[in-house]
Design a protein around this motif. Structure first.
Motif, PDB file in Angstrom:
ATOM      1  N   SER A   1      14.029   3.003  76.211  1.00 40.36           N
ATOM      2  CA  SER A   1      14.519   3.688  74.963  1.00 40.36           C
ATOM      3  C   SER A   1      16.091   3.749  74.626  1.00 40.36           C
ATOM      4  CB  SER A   1      14.063   5.039  74.735  1.00 40.36           C
ATOM      5  OG  SER A   1      12.608   5.165  74.762  1.00 40.36           O
ATOM      6  N   LEU A   2      16.871   4.040  75.603  1.00 41.02           N
ATOM      7  CA  LEU A   2      18.203   4.201  75.577  1.00 41.02           C
ATOM      8  C   LEU A   2      18.661   2.661  75.338  1.00 41.02           C
ATOM      9  CD1 LEU A   2      18.881   6.380  78.768  1.00 41.02           C
ATOM     10  CD2 LEU A   2      19.578   6.795  76.142  1.00 41.02           C
ATOM     11  N   GLU A   3      18.087   1.786  76.049  1.00 45.18           N
ATOM     12  CA  GLU A   3      18.458   0.192  75.560  1.00 45.18           C
ATOM     13  C   GLU A   3      18.131  -0.054  74.224  1.00 45.18           C
ATOM     14  OE1 GLU A   3      17.064  -1.997  78.822  1.00 45.18           O
ATOM     15  OE2 GLU A   3      18.709  -1.137  80.212  1.00 45.18           O
ATOM     16  N   ALA A   4      17.258   0.267  73.827  1.00 49.58           N
ATOM     17  CA  ALA A   4      16.790   0.225  72.181  1.00 49.58           C
ATOM     18  C   ALA A   4      17.710   0.386  71.396  1.00 49.58           C
ATOM     19  CB  ALA A   4      15.199   0.401  72.079  1.00 49.58           C
ATOM     20  N   TYR A   5      17.989   2.025  71.618  1.00 47.61           N
ATOM     21  CA  TYR A   5      19.259   2.518  70.649  1.00 47.61           C
ATOM     22  C   TYR A   5      20.259   1.835  70.636  1.00 47.61           C
ATOM     23  CZ  TYR A   5      16.176   6.625  69.884  1.00 47.61           C
ATOM     24  OH  TYR A   5      15.353   7.428  69.421  1.00 47.61           O
ATOM     25  N   GLN A   6      20.713   1.173  71.984  1.00 44.92           N
ATOM     26  CA  GLN A   6      21.873   0.414  72.209  1.00 44.92           C
ATOM     27  C   GLN A   6      21.960  -0.575  71.243  1.00 44.92           C
ATOM     28  OE1 GLN A   6      22.457   0.119  76.160  1.00 44.92           O
ATOM     29  NE2 GLN A   6      23.395   1.982  76.507  1.00 44.92           N
ATOM     30  N   ARG A   7      20.693  -1.484  71.465  1.00 40.61           N
ATOM     31  CA  ARG A   7      20.549  -2.891  70.659  1.00 40.61           C
ATOM     32  C   ARG A   7      20.621  -2.663  69.332  1.00 40.61           C
ATOM     33  NH1 ARG A   7      16.642  -3.142  74.282  1.00 40.61           N
ATOM     34  NH2 ARG A   7      14.866  -2.902  72.859  1.00 40.61           N
ATOM     35  N   GLN A   8      20.278  -1.386  68.639  1.00 43.60           N
ATOM     36  CA  GLN A   8      20.368  -1.130  67.213  1.00 43.60           C
ATOM     37  C   GLN A   8      21.861  -0.804  66.746  1.00 43.60           C
ATOM     38  OE1 GLN A   8      18.121   2.156  66.802  1.00 43.60           O
ATOM     39  NE2 GLN A   8      16.317   1.078  65.582  1.00 43.60           N
ATOM     40  N   GLY A   9      22.646  -0.572  68.001  1.00 46.83           N
ATOM     41  CA  GLY A   9      24.002  -0.330  67.411  1.00 46.83           C
ATOM     42  C   GLY A   9      24.041   1.059  66.954  1.00 46.83           C
ATOM     43  N   THR A  10      23.197   2.051  67.294  1.00 49.20           N
ATOM     44  CA  THR A  10      23.378   3.415  66.735  1.00 49.20           C
ATOM     45  C   THR A  10      23.653   4.508  67.966  1.00 49.20           C
ATOM     46  OG1 THR A  10      20.974   3.619  66.908  1.00 49.20           O
ATOM     47  CG2 THR A  10      21.818   2.793  64.658  1.00 49.20           C
ATOM     48  N   ALA A  11      24.329   5.424  67.264  1.00 50.46           N
ATOM     49  CA  ALA A  11      24.483   6.696  68.285  1.00 50.46           C
ATOM     50  C   ALA A  11      23.011   7.011  68.667  1.00 50.46           C
ATOM     51  CB  ALA A  11      25.379   7.547  67.672  1.00 50.46           C
ATOM     52  N   LEU A  12      23.000   7.784  69.804  1.00 51.46           N
ATOM     53  CA  LEU A  12      21.715   8.474  70.166  1.00 51.46           C
ATOM     54  C   LEU A  12      21.580   9.758  69.362  1.00 51.46           C
ATOM     55  CD1 LEU A  12      21.592   8.780  73.946  1.00 51.46           C
ATOM     56  CD2 LEU A  12      20.278   7.120  72.337  1.00 51.46           C
ATOM     57  N   PRO A  13      20.538   9.738  68.398  1.00 46.22           N
ATOM     58  CA  PRO A  13      20.267  10.947  67.759  1.00 46.22           C
ATOM     59  C   PRO A  13      19.906  12.291  68.803  1.00 46.22           C
ATOM     60  CG  PRO A  13      18.019   9.606  67.886  1.00 46.22           C
ATOM     61  CD  PRO A  13      19.252   9.041  68.602  1.00 46.22           C
ATOM     62  N   SER A  14      19.948  13.262  67.885  1.00 46.13           N
ATOM     63  CA  SER A  14      20.119  14.574  68.938  1.00 46.13           C
ATOM     64  C   SER A  14      18.929  14.700  69.476  1.00 46.13           C
ATOM     65  CB  SER A  14      20.217  15.927  67.746  1.00 46.13           C
ATOM     66  OG  SER A  14      19.292  16.051  66.952  1.00 46.13           O
ATOM     67  N   THR A  15      17.867  14.135  69.199  1.00 42.47           N
ATOM     68  CA  THR A  15      16.507  13.940  69.957  1.00 42.47           C
ATOM     69  C   THR A  15      16.309  12.718  70.191  1.00 42.47           C
ATOM     70  OG1 THR A  15      15.999  16.103  69.347  1.00 42.47           O
ATOM     71  CG2 THR A  15      14.309  14.958  70.470  1.00 42.47           C
ATOM     72  N   PRO A  16      16.579  11.817  71.230  1.00 44.88           N
ATOM     73  CA  PRO A  16      16.189  10.563  71.079  1.00 44.88           C
ATOM     74  C   PRO A  16      14.767  10.143  71.797  1.00 44.88           C
ATOM     75  CG  PRO A  16      17.456  11.059  73.025  1.00 44.88           C
ATOM     76  CD  PRO A  16      17.728  12.431  72.030  1.00 44.88           C
ATOM     77  N   VAL A  17      14.241  11.087  72.332  1.00 45.98           N
ATOM     78  CA  VAL A  17      13.021  11.019  72.812  1.00 45.98           C
ATOM     79  C   VAL A  17      11.875  12.229  72.724  1.00 45.98           C
ATOM     80  CG1 VAL A  17      11.582  10.197  74.972  1.00 45.98           C
ATOM     81  CG2 VAL A  17      13.692   9.089  74.417  1.00 45.98           C
ATOM     82  N   TRP A  18      10.564  11.907  72.547  1.00 48.58           N
ATOM     83  CA  TRP A  18       9.581  12.862  72.053  1.00 48.58           C
ATOM     84  C   TRP A  18       8.687  12.696  73.337  1.00 48.58           C
ATOM     85  CZ3 TRP A  18      12.186  10.556  68.385  1.00 48.58           C
ATOM     86  CH2 TRP A  18      12.747  11.342  67.287  1.00 48.58           C
ATOM     87  N   ILE A  19       8.273  13.933  73.829  1.00 48.66           N
ATOM     88  CA  ILE A  19       7.348  13.696  75.019  1.00 48.66           C
ATOM     89  C   ILE A  19       6.235  14.723  74.644  1.00 48.66           C
ATOM     90  CG2 ILE A  19       6.981  13.915  77.337  1.00 48.66           C
ATOM     91  CD1 ILE A  19       9.971  13.366  77.524  1.00 48.66           C
ATOM     92  N   THR A  20       5.203  14.388  74.825  1.00 50.80           N
ATOM     93  CA  THR A  20       3.762  15.278  74.954  1.00 50.80           C
ATOM     94  C   THR A  20       3.128  14.991  75.929  1.00 50.80           C
ATOM     95  OG1 THR A  20       3.736  14.822  72.352  1.00 50.80           O
ATOM     96  CG2 THR A  20       1.847  15.905  73.599  1.00 50.80           C
ATOM     97  N   VAL A  21       2.923  15.987  76.627  1.00 52.86           N
ATOM     98  CA  VAL A  21       2.125  16.465  77.851  1.00 52.86           C
ATOM     99  C   VAL A  21       0.823  17.069  77.340  1.00 52.86           C
ATOM    100  CG1 VAL A  21       2.209  17.654  80.089  1.00 52.86           C
ATOM    101  CG2 VAL A  21       4.053  17.010  79.236  1.00 52.86           C
ATOM    102  N   ASP A  22      -0.125  16.082  77.355  1.00 48.99           N
ATOM    103  CA  ASP A  22      -1.370  16.517  77.058  1.00 48.99           C
ATOM    104  C   ASP A  22      -2.527  16.758  78.114  1.00 48.99           C
ATOM    105  OD1 ASP A  22      -4.157  16.858  76.305  1.00 48.99           O
ATOM    106  OD2 ASP A  22      -4.315  14.992  75.054  1.00 48.99           O
ATOM    107  N   HIS A  23      -2.521  18.018  78.715  1.00 49.08           N
ATOM    108  CA  HIS A  23      -3.058  18.632  79.869  1.00 49.08           C
ATOM    109  C   HIS A  23      -4.500  18.215  79.662  1.00 49.08           C
ATOM    110  CE1 HIS A  23      -0.073  20.482  82.259  1.00 49.08           C
ATOM    111  NE2 HIS A  23       0.732  20.709  81.107  1.00 49.08           N
ATOM    112  N   ASP A  24      -5.131  18.637  78.701  1.00 45.41           N
ATOM    113  CA  ASP A  24      -6.524  18.304  78.602  1.00 45.41           C
ATOM    114  C   ASP A  24      -6.969  16.966  78.770  1.00 45.41           C
ATOM    115  OD1 ASP A  24      -6.719  21.092  78.639  1.00 45.41           O
ATOM    116  OD2 ASP A  24      -7.023  20.877  76.096  1.00 45.41           O
TER     117      ASP A  24
END
Length: 159
Positions: free
Chosen positions: A61-84
């Motif tokens: 993900s970090l490298e993909a943002y770099q390839r776009q040439g954009t600064a990292l957004p305030s939340t670059p990655v969202w994670i969902t932990v689906d326990h069920d």
């Protein structure tokens, strides 16, 4: 990772949420959004191998943002932990995965431009899961977010 089946001492039974957050910080993601779905409970897995898989996904993900040439957004990655569902979903908005690449989990099939990056990150991420059990898996989600990529880690209950 190939052929390095974890020993019994390397396994743990724990909630993966703290490992997910800690690995994000270690990977240079100062801010990630972690959503918890279902009733939290402990999972059985090898923490070092899950950490390796997550590190490779975060780096991708970090490298993909770099390839776009954009600064990292305030939340670059969202994670969902689906326990069920016993799944971890990692999503970014870093441009997505080119559909013409084929199997992005094969060694050297890289979404990166040719310049020294060898395309082993996603292969290593999947291998780190599969070496624990063939029931563990990493997949590119079928429905991708707009301008991003979404990966699903499955860690089923082992009997």
């Amino acid at each position: 990772v190939e052929g390095q089946q974890p020993s019994a001492e390397q396994w743990a039974t724990l909630d993966p949420t703290s490992l997910i957050r800690g690995t994000a910080l270690e990977s240079g993601l100062a801010s990630v959004q972690v959503e918890i779905a279902g009733t939290p409970h402990d999972w059985e897995f090898c923490p070092n191998l899950l950490r390796l898989a997550l590190t490779n996904l975060y780096q991708n993900s970090l490298e993909a943002y770099q390839r776009q040439g954009t600064a990292l957004p305030s939340t670059p990655v969202w994670i969902t932990v689906d326990h069920d569902g016993r799944q971890i979903v990692v999503r970014d908005q870093a441009g997505g995965v080119d559909e013409t690449l084929g199997d992005i989990f094969q060694a050297y099939a890289s979404s990166k431009p040719v310049r020294g990056d060898v395309g082993l990150g996603l292969t290593q991420a999947r291998d780190a899961l599969l070496v624990q059990s063939p029931e563990f898996d990493l997949q590119l989600s079928h429905v991708q977010p707009s301008d991003g990529a979404e990966f699903t880690i499955s860690i089923p209950r082992l009997d």
